[in-house]
Write an enzyme that holds these catalytic residues in place. Sequence first.
Site, PDB file in Angstrom:
ATOM      1  N   GLY A 153       0.845  -1.207   0.000  1.00  0.00           N
ATOM      2  CA  GLY A 153       0.000   0.000   0.000  1.00  0.00           C
ATOM      3  C   GLY A 153       0.868   1.241   0.000  1.00  0.00           C
ATOM      4  N   ASN A 154       0.261   2.393   0.178  1.00  0.00           N
ATOM      5  CA  ASN A 154       1.037   3.626   0.284  1.00  0.00           C
ATOM      6  C   ASN A 154       0.381   4.586   1.268  1.00  0.00           C
ATOM      7  OD1 ASN A 154      -0.847   5.398  -1.246  1.00  0.00           O
ATOM      8  ND2 ASN A 154      -0.338   3.964  -2.896  1.00  0.00           N
TER       9      ASN A 154
END
Length: 404
Positions: A208-209
């Site tokens: 993810g980020n």
Amino acid sequence: MIAGRRIVLGVSGSIAAFKGVALASQLVKAGASVDVVMTPSARRFIAPLSFRAITGRPVLTELWDEESSDAIGHVALGRAADLIVIAPATAATIARLAHGMADDALGATVLASSAPLLIAPAMEPHMWAAAATVENVTILRRRGAIVMEPGEGRLASGQIGRGRLPEPEEIVDAIAREFEREQDLMGRHVVVTAGGTREAIDPVRFIGNRSSGKMGVAVAEQARRRGARVTLIHGPLQVALPAGVEAVAVESTREMEEAIHSAVRTASALVMAAAPADFRPSAIAGQKIKRRASVTLDLVPNPDILARLADWRGIKVGFAAETDDVIENARAKVTAKRVDLIVANDVSEEGSGFGTDTNRVTFVFPDGRVESRPLQTKSAVADDILDLIVGLLALKEVVQPSST
Ligand code: CTP
């Protein structure tokens, strides 16, 4: 257009309260229906009757008004309002509103309302500059209120500095601008993306980020407020979904791309504020990967969603979150992704980027033009972007009348 609008005018206790009467008069002349709500201290400066005479409507002064049966309650008033303007707004009133205090008629009216809020402050210069006021103003702006800058000059107390109530004409102009903006995306469908995507590694883990989704949510919220039909395609968000938008939750970049393709068919603009993951594991493990000495992930690239929409004829806005060579990188993205605008920001700068409520952005256009904006709330940045989209849509209609 002010004519036909229901405006609530909140008046708090300042020597400038008399200018509130001039403002009420100008709004009535412009065709608005004006309901005045006064704080207890405003009544020490001016009589409710002055407002009643001008507006032809009862004035709300008490939270529990048992005497005047014709006064509408604060809840109904707040709900029916197209806009609430507070002029003059004292430091105390600004503090009360920032903290949601609802123990007087004005606080309760504002709290019960979802109408745009315009605040015209008036106070001593040192009170306007005080840390508490600065923070309270920031809180209100972050929530979407428009807080006007007070004027500079000699105040009633003899002090010289910033703190004068803006002139009634300026306040009327700000109200008119707010109503114009409210209308300008009417009949348009705008697709907005927000948040990061997640690429599964195994049934429990993902790549993810740090995207919080705040910028995209702010654009969706403002586009809705300006009359657009909004589809918000989003990954996991750290903020609440805005009311009144069609929300489509997605997980991976490819899911996001699919949702965008189906949504843009009827749309005039796409604002890609999301941070889609650029890579995904080449295979998703069917079972949880067990602890072991080392794990190697093989990543394959995800589609570049914007670049693959090159043939779509709507207005495309991309974002570029950079840590270095911001303008240069953004220019490369305008060309590579064939967008109408890149909103670039340096995410390593304080107050900008992931999870913040503010952003300092630079607009980069296909013709190479660059326009830097000051540090602003994400809502204000959203409005700036939407102003540009409105302009581009109008231009497009002149050039290619049948293209939208
Ligand atoms: N974007 C997209 N599809 C992707 C990745 C990004 O459409 N797979 C969009 C983003 O929503 C954003 C713009 O492209 O509006 C720029 O995103 P960014 O991550 O800065 O660009 P990348 O092309 O991924 O470049 P970089 O190598 O800098 O990550």
